[in-house]
Scaffold this motif. Sequence first.
Motif, PDB file in Angstrom:
ATOM      1  N   GLU A 177     -27.510   1.502  85.809  1.00 30.83           N
ATOM      2  CA  GLU A 177     -27.841   2.422  84.720  1.00 30.83           C
ATOM      3  C   GLU A 177     -28.344   1.655  83.493  1.00 30.83           C
ATOM      4  O   GLU A 177     -29.222   2.136  82.769  1.00 30.83           O
ATOM      5  CB  GLU A 177     -26.630   3.266  84.356  1.00 30.83           C
ATOM      6  CG  GLU A 177     -26.249   4.268  85.436  1.00 30.83           C
ATOM      7  CD  GLU A 177     -25.097   5.165  85.022  1.00 30.83           C
ATOM      8  OE1 GLU A 177     -24.749   5.164  83.822  1.00 30.83           O
ATOM      9  OE2 GLU A 177     -24.544   5.870  85.891  1.00 30.83           O
ATOM     10  N   GLU A 209     -31.978   0.913  84.153  1.00 30.29           N
ATOM     11  CA  GLU A 209     -32.802   2.117  84.077  1.00 30.29           C
ATOM     12  C   GLU A 209     -33.036   2.556  82.617  1.00 30.29           C
ATOM     13  O   GLU A 209     -34.179   2.859  82.238  1.00 30.29           O
ATOM     14  CB  GLU A 209     -32.140   3.252  84.856  1.00 30.29           C
ATOM     15  CG  GLU A 209     -32.140   3.041  86.372  1.00 30.29           C
ATOM     16  CD  GLU A 209     -31.357   4.131  87.091  1.00 30.29           C
ATOM     17  OE1 GLU A 209     -30.713   4.960  86.395  1.00 30.29           O
ATOM     18  OE2 GLU A 209     -31.372   4.149  88.351  1.00 30.29           O
ATOM     19  N   GLU A 210     -31.994   2.618  81.848  1.00 24.09           N
ATOM     20  CA  GLU A 210     -32.121   3.119  80.480  1.00 24.09           C
ATOM     21  C   GLU A 210     -32.866   2.130  79.578  1.00 24.09           C
ATOM     22  O   GLU A 210     -33.606   2.533  78.689  1.00 24.09           O
ATOM     23  CB  GLU A 210     -30.734   3.417  79.907  1.00 24.09           C
ATOM     24  CG  GLU A 210     -30.007   4.559  80.599  1.00 24.09           C
ATOM     25  CD  GLU A 210     -30.745   5.881  80.484  1.00 24.09           C
ATOM     26  OE1 GLU A 210     -31.565   6.058  79.546  1.00 24.09           O
ATOM     27  OE2 GLU A 210     -30.515   6.763  81.325  1.00 24.09           O
ATOM     28  N   ARG A 264     -36.499   2.472  80.465  1.00 21.37           N
ATOM     29  CA  ARG A 264     -36.988   3.761  79.967  1.00 21.37           C
ATOM     30  C   ARG A 264     -37.306   3.700  78.481  1.00 21.37           C
ATOM     31  O   ARG A 264     -38.334   4.218  78.029  1.00 21.37           O
ATOM     32  CB  ARG A 264     -35.931   4.837  80.242  1.00 21.37           C
ATOM     33  CG  ARG A 264     -36.314   6.233  79.749  1.00 21.37           C
ATOM     34  CD  ARG A 264     -35.137   7.181  79.889  1.00 21.37           C
ATOM     35  NE  ARG A 264     -35.404   8.466  79.274  1.00 21.37           N
ATOM     36  CZ  ARG A 264     -34.484   9.358  78.948  1.00 21.37           C
ATOM     37  NH1 ARG A 264     -33.206   9.075  79.182  1.00 21.37           N
ATOM     38  NH2 ARG A 264     -34.814  10.507  78.395  1.00 21.37           N
ATOM     39  N   LEU A 265     -36.449   3.081  77.686  1.00 20.11           N
ATOM     40  CA  LEU A 265     -36.691   3.003  76.248  1.00 20.11           C
ATOM     41  C   LEU A 265     -37.897   2.125  75.921  1.00 20.11           C
ATOM     42  O   LEU A 265     -38.598   2.369  74.933  1.00 20.11           O
ATOM     43  CB  LEU A 265     -35.436   2.465  75.543  1.00 20.11           C
ATOM     44  CG  LEU A 265     -34.246   3.437  75.473  1.00 20.11           C
ATOM     45  CD1 LEU A 265     -33.028   2.744  74.888  1.00 20.11           C
ATOM     46  CD2 LEU A 265     -34.600   4.663  74.636  1.00 20.11           C
ATOM     47  N   ASP A 304     -40.472   1.837  77.999  1.00 23.62           N
ATOM     48  CA  ASP A 304     -41.645   2.545  78.529  1.00 23.62           C
ATOM     49  C   ASP A 304     -41.978   3.809  77.745  1.00 23.62           C
ATOM     50  O   ASP A 304     -43.127   4.273  77.773  1.00 23.62           O
ATOM     51  CB  ASP A 304     -41.409   2.924  79.993  1.00 23.62           C
ATOM     52  CG  ASP A 304     -41.409   1.719  80.916  1.00 23.62           C
ATOM     53  OD1 ASP A 304     -41.823   0.632  80.458  1.00 23.62           O
ATOM     54  OD2 ASP A 304     -40.974   1.854  82.085  1.00 23.62           O
ATOM     55  N   ASP A 305     -41.001   4.397  77.060  1.00 23.11           N
ATOM     56  CA  ASP A 305     -41.202   5.692  76.393  1.00 23.11           C
ATOM     57  C   ASP A 305     -40.924   5.555  74.892  1.00 23.11           C
ATOM     58  O   ASP A 305     -39.834   5.908  74.416  1.00 23.11           O
ATOM     59  CB  ASP A 305     -40.273   6.731  77.029  1.00 23.11           C
ATOM     60  CG  ASP A 305     -40.564   8.150  76.533  1.00 23.11           C
ATOM     61  OD1 ASP A 305     -41.366   8.298  75.597  1.00 23.11           O
ATOM     62  OD2 ASP A 305     -39.962   9.095  77.079  1.00 23.11           O
ATOM     63  N   HIS A 338     -39.540   8.744  73.023  1.00 26.86           N
ATOM     64  CA  HIS A 338     -38.101   8.977  73.196  1.00 26.86           C
ATOM     65  C   HIS A 338     -37.289   8.002  72.336  1.00 26.86           C
ATOM     66  O   HIS A 338     -36.284   8.390  71.715  1.00 26.86           O
ATOM     67  CB  HIS A 338     -37.741   8.807  74.683  1.00 26.86           C
ATOM     68  CG  HIS A 338     -36.263   8.917  74.955  1.00 26.86           C
ATOM     69  ND1 HIS A 338     -35.524  10.020  74.623  1.00 26.86           N
ATOM     70  CD2 HIS A 338     -35.400   8.040  75.546  1.00 26.86           C
ATOM     71  CE1 HIS A 338     -34.271   9.829  74.974  1.00 26.86           C
ATOM     72  NE2 HIS A 338     -34.167   8.623  75.549  1.00 26.86           N
ATOM     73  N   ARG A 339     -37.721   6.780  72.300  1.00 30.32           N
ATOM     74  CA  ARG A 339     -37.025   5.769  71.493  1.00 30.32           C
ATOM     75  C   ARG A 339     -37.078   6.140  70.015  1.00 30.32           C
ATOM     76  O   ARG A 339     -36.066   6.042  69.298  1.00 30.32           O
ATOM     77  CB  ARG A 339     -37.659   4.392  71.725  1.00 30.32           C
ATOM     78  CG  ARG A 339     -36.855   3.255  71.084  1.00 30.32           C
ATOM     79  CD  ARG A 339     -37.379   1.899  71.501  1.00 30.32           C
ATOM     80  NE  ARG A 339     -38.614   1.552  70.802  1.00 30.32           N
ATOM     81  CZ  ARG A 339     -39.775   1.300  71.398  1.00 30.32           C
ATOM     82  NH1 ARG A 339     -39.873   1.391  72.722  1.00 30.32           N
ATOM     83  NH2 ARG A 339     -40.848   0.963  70.692  1.00 30.32           N
TER      84      ARG A 339
END
Length: 835
Positions: free
Chosen positions: A383, A386-387, A390-391, A393-394, A397-398
């Motif tokens: 996890e 993944e997180e 993700r932060l 890549d996005d 969202h960040r």
Amino acid sequence: MQFLYNIAAILVVILIIPVFMVRSVREKGFVERIRQSLGFFPAHALDKVAKKHCIWVHAASVGEIVATSPLIKEFRREFPKTPIMVSVVTTSGYEMANRIIKDADAIIYFPLDLPFLAGSVLRRIHPRVFLPVETELWPNFLKTARQMHIPVMMVNGRISDRSVKQYKHLRSILSDMIGTVKKFAMQSQIDADYIMRLGAPPELVTVTGNTKFDQTYTDVSAEEKAKIIAEMGLTDNEGIFLAGSTHRGEEDLVLAAFTAVRHKHARAKLVIAPRELLRTQEVIHLCKKAGFTVTTRTKLQQQASQDEDIVILDTIGELGKVYSVGDVVYVGGSLIPHGGHNILEPAAHGKAIIVGHHMFNFKDTHALFKNRDACITVNDEKELIEETVRLFDDPDHRHRMEAETLAIVNENKGASRKSAVILRETLEEYESDPENRQLARSTQKIDNFQTYFIDLVHSKEVNGFCAHIIMAVLYVFSRIYVGLVNLKLAGYRIGLFKQRRLGCYVISLGNVTVGGTGKTPTAQRLAADIRNMGYRVVILNRGYRAKWHGEVGIVSDGQRLHMSAAEAGDEAFMLAKHLPNVPVLIGAERAVTGQYAIDHFGAEVAILDDGYQHWQLERDMDILLIDAVNVFGNGYILPRGTLREPVSHISRADVCLMTKVDQAAAGSCEYIRETVKRYNPAATVVESIHQPRCFVPLADWYVDIAGEGIDVSRMRGKKIMAVSAIGNPASFEQTLSDLGTVILESLRYPDHHDYTMQEMSDILHQAKNMGADAIVITEKDAVKVPAEVIQAGWDIPVYVICVEVTFQTGRDAFRHMLKDRLAERLGPRETKQNK
């Protein structure tokens, strides 16, 4: 339970001595930490706070110091004239405090919570209030605070699940500690509930919020952020992953996440800040093993512009600011069962934060951020990978997380201000209660280690296990001391050590006990009598506690004063002001000051004030003072008791002068005479009393010490407060009682104590509350009172009681002996009329 705690504390310290030795070599500043923790502070470290009614704030380490920083600013704002002191436990906390807390008047290491040690430091400083930050509760320290009636208020209070379980094992000690605290200002309702479960009364518990929301030391401008990035070699990056306060077992997980990030963001950088700096080399090895290039912050400070994959932050106190450069932040101690670390430092910079699921030490803060999607919680390595990816890549969202983080921080500011206001209210309520003020002042006689120690060694009986241990150790040292004294004296008797001879008549005046026999007024009486016999007499004083340091100091030339009380020491100054036409000199070597007196003042007689043990100089007469109230102390030699040398050394005296015989207990004078007869049947025995001459208003005393003042009979029936810092305060108080005064309260300070304006203000306030007609002090105290007291124009008068020594039984034999010996040596003189 307290006894078991003390035994355990002592054993723990003994067992970890080898660890201390290793850390003293490996850890910079650790030796100084241990020195201060044992009560040995640098010179002048406590000058601004000791006995000055300070606010004492205690924060254990870096995290608590971060919380303390905004508190100190608010306390300074709320109490602008009150000194503030901060104490810490760790070296990193000490460095951090010195770096970010600028409003503190003193920063020290907290004393080890050992029997007597913690209490002695508290007595030495005697703060107005003690404020432990978060959960810094120490049994011995708080026990002394309770005895001294010093209010305690917990600030930014935090209790974890683990602490609740651990504290419950302390049982009665826990009840005592909780019962000592007057107010609990807790970070959250969860913490408030926990402290109430431990026994805190609900009416004393309030929720203020977390002061770390208020911290500003980590504020970083755009320019400062760019500078940090450049200094750490992070300029060319595609995002920075920052792992703060990591523990063993977490770096592997962070490196796995960073590896995944680098698959898509080849120029991404990683900064790791290990919680323990001693693990730096271990973390470097892990990074290299994972295939990355790595350097450290300290190496970059020496050689900048290195372009490495990973930078290890191996400096103290920088993490708070370095969080500003991270794009994604992982806060350590949370993927292992440590309990996590505070996320408010990265939150203050508006960062996207990831933590593990072990955040039980910060449940409330974690829940606040998690419930508003301002913090991501992960359960394992998968996890975390993944997180983190993700932060990176996005960005959208960040950025949403960053905005929400800043919103939470801004909404929760103000805890420090609330705490300062509560402190003000708590102190006003506590200090306005006459009973609290009276209790606090009534403990003055034991609220410092000096008076406590004197009371202990002076007692005929010793109570308590620890007291018996201390006395046993001191007894061993006293036997060694006796041997050394006898050896030194024998050396002088057989000629091994040479004595110097002055070309004048030398009289030593002293005692075989420590303090309180009335040497100063007796020296004054003796000098006046010899002066009135027609001889040129001088007094040679050692200048105890004098700020002047040199070979020969002239306090008075017999015509005018050349030194202040602070420069000369209180005893020498008093003698100088009382004795016109009698020069008073100070200096460690009485042979040197005596020769100076002969050469410059034509001295024919030199009185060695407190000179019975000054064997370096030959004397023509030894006068030994024996206190009829406190006969030979408790019979033990220093340091076990208060005897300077064995009672048998009475044999050296030509005259044994019993002082304060009018206050002696039945049989005391007979016992002294029998003792003198046993060891020195040839000695002349004389009795004396300290007779009150008058009461002089303090302002007049400064102008004319020999003034008539107020007749002692006019004080009969007056309600007074007796204040003293002398060797035998009981004798002073007995004199006042014998005069018919009504003593409402007696405040005793350590011998030679320097009064502060705050202390005198407190004394006045207490005297007014008790309805006193006057405050009475001794002449020895008068020289220690700040001049501002006179200028302030107090409502209640302050009187100085002036006493004079009057010789009683044996005075004629003594006077004839003195006159005959002086005449034989110096020739007869025409006796002047007594002045």
